[in-house]
Design an enzyme around this catalytic site. Structure first.
Site, short mmCIF file in Angstrom:
data_model
loop_
_atom_site.label_atom_id
_atom_site.label_comp_id
_atom_site.label_asym_id
_atom_site.label_seq_id
_atom_site.Cartn_x
_atom_site.Cartn_y
_atom_site.Cartn_z
N LYS B 49 169.53 34.24 86.96
CA LYS B 49 170.85 34.85 87.14
C LYS B 49 171.22 34.78 88.63
O LYS B 49 170.37 34.91 89.50
CB LYS B 49 170.83 36.29 86.65
CG LYS B 49 170.74 36.37 85.15
CD LYS B 49 170.86 37.79 84.64
CE LYS B 49 170.89 37.83 83.13
NZ LYS B 49 169.67 37.33 82.52
N GLY B 50 172.48 34.59 88.88
CA GLY B 50 172.94 34.56 90.28
C GLY B 50 173.23 33.16 90.76
O GLY B 50 173.76 32.97 91.84
N CYS B 51 172.87 32.15 89.95
CA CYS B 51 173.18 30.78 90.34
C CYS B 51 174.50 30.36 89.69
O CYS B 51 174.70 30.59 88.50
CB CYS B 51 172.09 29.83 89.87
SG CYS B 51 170.54 30.12 90.71
N GLN B 52 175.38 29.73 90.45
CA GLN B 52 176.65 29.28 89.89
C GLN B 52 176.44 28.08 88.98
O GLN B 52 177.16 27.89 88.02
CB GLN B 52 177.62 28.92 91.01
CG GLN B 52 178.10 30.13 91.79
CD GLN B 52 179.10 30.98 91.03
OE1 GLN B 52 179.94 30.47 90.33
NE2 GLN B 52 178.98 32.30 91.17
N SER B 53 175.46 27.26 89.33
CA SER B 53 175.07 26.21 88.40
C SER B 53 173.85 26.74 87.64
O SER B 53 173.24 27.71 88.03
CB SER B 53 174.73 24.94 89.17
OG SER B 53 173.96 25.25 90.31
#
Lengths: 404, 141
Positions: B49-53
């Site tokens: 969680k927290g990654c845009q990709s």
């Protein structure tokens, strides 16, 4: 014909470098840049007549009030509203939509239907979903086709006497589609539904005449029209604004307060609780002056040339696909190259000084429709040039060679 | 090789590049060479969680060492996770927990990423350390 060199000189930020390269700013659909004339209006306010408005008896307060209300009249004239008090200052489009959605809680009941277009950004979906959750109304979606055009045949079928509200953007932020809002409004009115048009993406490119459109509500944000952030407007027909309850309490929105009962101020102050963004409102007026000084017809013509040129050049790149190919569209190009994630493309372009937007553009349903994680979006303003389009093309090719 | 030594090696490699385009090219190459995670492990549970990709990371204990495999739908993100995996994979969980991540700052990775990617980087490090905590607990039990 626009004198682009002269126009660009008005925007100090366009002279800066990013990562050692001249800035090529192509994220105008997210926020436009600010000309010196608007910056001067902001500085003038804080340097010369910063004061709270409407109730102060002193000179500064009076000056600030006058300028703030003059700006409201500029906005009224720009959108051709019948009365200045039909223009409500808000913090921007999202606030405007929430104001209306909140107000409709008392005007909508269980089983009523509200229609939303399939190409909305989240700000024009979520407040209505919240309204439906509060009231038991049903949210229905007007679908679109693969070109990113609304399916008006489906819209006709969705409309019925249960339809109480229709909301749609004038121009899609993710696809650039210009929606047929005249037809949408006319047909909604035939079944007795009110219409809210989100004009956030349209305001930088064209002038909406709210009386000619006969629209019930129209919204926009100043920061997309060369103005500051944190201010925008809601146009509402007087009869609708009178029906909606106040959104927030306190400050200028009251007429009389006792612990037993409070009565509300007349329009527009009923919806303008607390100390507003005074400087922002004044600068909003200055931004409209600036853009009208250039002329929206000239702006639209020039931006369309840029759009056509950029589309033609981008499509020469092997594997590149444009999302949003409506016949009637504005200067927004959303694209992907097969095998390349939009974030990767955006990151490389940034290193080359080119500012584009990547991702779902706060319009996830559109990405779901096309089954993609997001797009790279280049959005052009009247101060962009063909040379900048060339830099974009070279950047995309360079990124492609690195990423594939 | 110990984590510290691998980190020094990575710092040395990155110091060879003059500009950030070259570093990006290197990260992209690293991303392309990343061993892919097994399809069965590309589950929602393994998404960071927290990654845009999207980034998937899977951890397995082999001979008391933690082996990471990963994938991402974006190649630069894949390069970032490849660097992290190189530093932390095939190491004892306790060593991973004890390791600092100063090398990330030394190669200038964080400051040259967009805020969303920098947040993703922090999430990735956090996730690797969480795996280490979980497996260290398992070993102690």
């Amino acid at each position: 014909m626009l004198d682009i060199k002269k126009i660009r000189a008005d925007f100090p930020i366009l002279k800066r470098e990013v990562n050692g390269k001249p800035l090529v700013y192509l994220d105008n659909a997210a926020t436009s840049q600010t000309p010196q004339q608007v910056i001067d209006a902001i500085v003038d306010y804080y340097q010369n007549y910063n004061a709270n408005i409407h109730r102060g008896v002193h000179t500064l307060s009076q000056e600030a009030t006058d300028k703030y209300e003059q700006a409201r009249i500029k906005i009224q004239k720009h959108f051709n509203a019948a009365k200045s008090y039909e223009i409500i200052y808000t913090s921007g489009t999202t606030h405007s939509i929430n104001l209306v959605a909140n107000g409709f809680s008392e005007l909508i009941k269980k089983g009523d239907e509200v229609l939303v277009s399939a190409m909305e950004h989240h700000s024009n979906i979520v407040p209505w979903q919240m309204l439906c959750e509060r009231t038991g109304a049903v949210l229905k979606v007007i679908p679109m086709n693969q070109d990113g055009e609304l399916r008006m045949d489906a819209y006709n079928e969705l409309l019925n006497d249960k339809t109480k509200l229709v909301f749609c953007n004038h121009i899609s932020n993710a696809l650039g589609t210009i929606n047929p809002i005249e037809e949408i409004i006319e047909k909604a009115h035939k079944v007795g539904a009110a219409v809210l048009i989100d004009g956030a993406q349209a305001a930088p490119h064209l002038v909406a005449d709210v009386q000619a459109l006969d629209v019930d509500f129209y919204t926009c944000s100043a920061h997309k029209i060369c103005g500051p952030t944190g201010v925008g407007m809601l146009y509402g027909k007087e009869e609708w604004l009178n029906q909606l309850p106040p959104y927030q309490g306190g400050g200028e929105m009251i007429a009389e307060v006792t612990f037993e009962k409070t009565t509300y101020a007349d329009l527009p102050h009923k919806f303008e609780a607390g100390t507003p963004n005074i400087c922002g409102g004044i600068a909003f007026g200055a931004a409209l002056d600036y853009m009208n000084g250039i002329g929206f017809n000239e702006i639209a013509k020039y931006e369309h040339e840029l759009l056509d040129y950029a589309t033609q050049e981008l499509l020469k790149i092997d594997g590149l696909k444009i999302y949003g190919t409506a016949k009637n569209k504005t200067s927004v190009i959303s694209f992907n190259i097969e095998g390349i994630h939009p974030y990767d493309m955006g990151s490389i372009l940034d290193k080359l000084g080119i500012a584009v937007r990547t991702g779902h553009h706060c319009a996830q349903p559109i990405m779901d429709f096309f089954k993609i994680p997001g797009t790279v979006r280049a959005s052009f303003a009247f101060y962009n040039t063909r040379e900048e389009v060339d830099v974009l093309i070279a950047g995309v090719l360079k990124a492609k060679s690195m990423l594939l | 090789m110990e984590i510290k030594e691998i980190q020094e090696e990575i710092i040395d490699e990155f110091s060879m590049f003059d500009d950030w385009m070259q570093r990006y090219e290197y990260m992209i190459e690293l991303g392309k060479s990343l061993p892919l995670i097994k399809e069965e492990f590309k589950t929602d549970n393994n998404i960071i969680k927290g990654c845009q990709s999207k980034v998937w990371v899977h951890a397995e204990l082999e001979d008391n060492k933690l082996v990471f495999t990963a994938d991402s739908d974006a190649i630069i993100t894949k390069g970032i996770i490849a660097i992290l995996i190189r530093a932390f994979s095939n190491q004892k969980p306790q060593d991973i927990l004890d390791a600092d991540t100063q090398f990330i700052d030394e190669i200038g990775l964080k400051e040259h990423l967009s805020p969303t990617r920098a947040n993703g980087l922090v999430s990735m490090i956090k996730q690797l350390k969480l795996y280490a905590v979980a497996y260290q607990t398992q070993i102690e039990e």
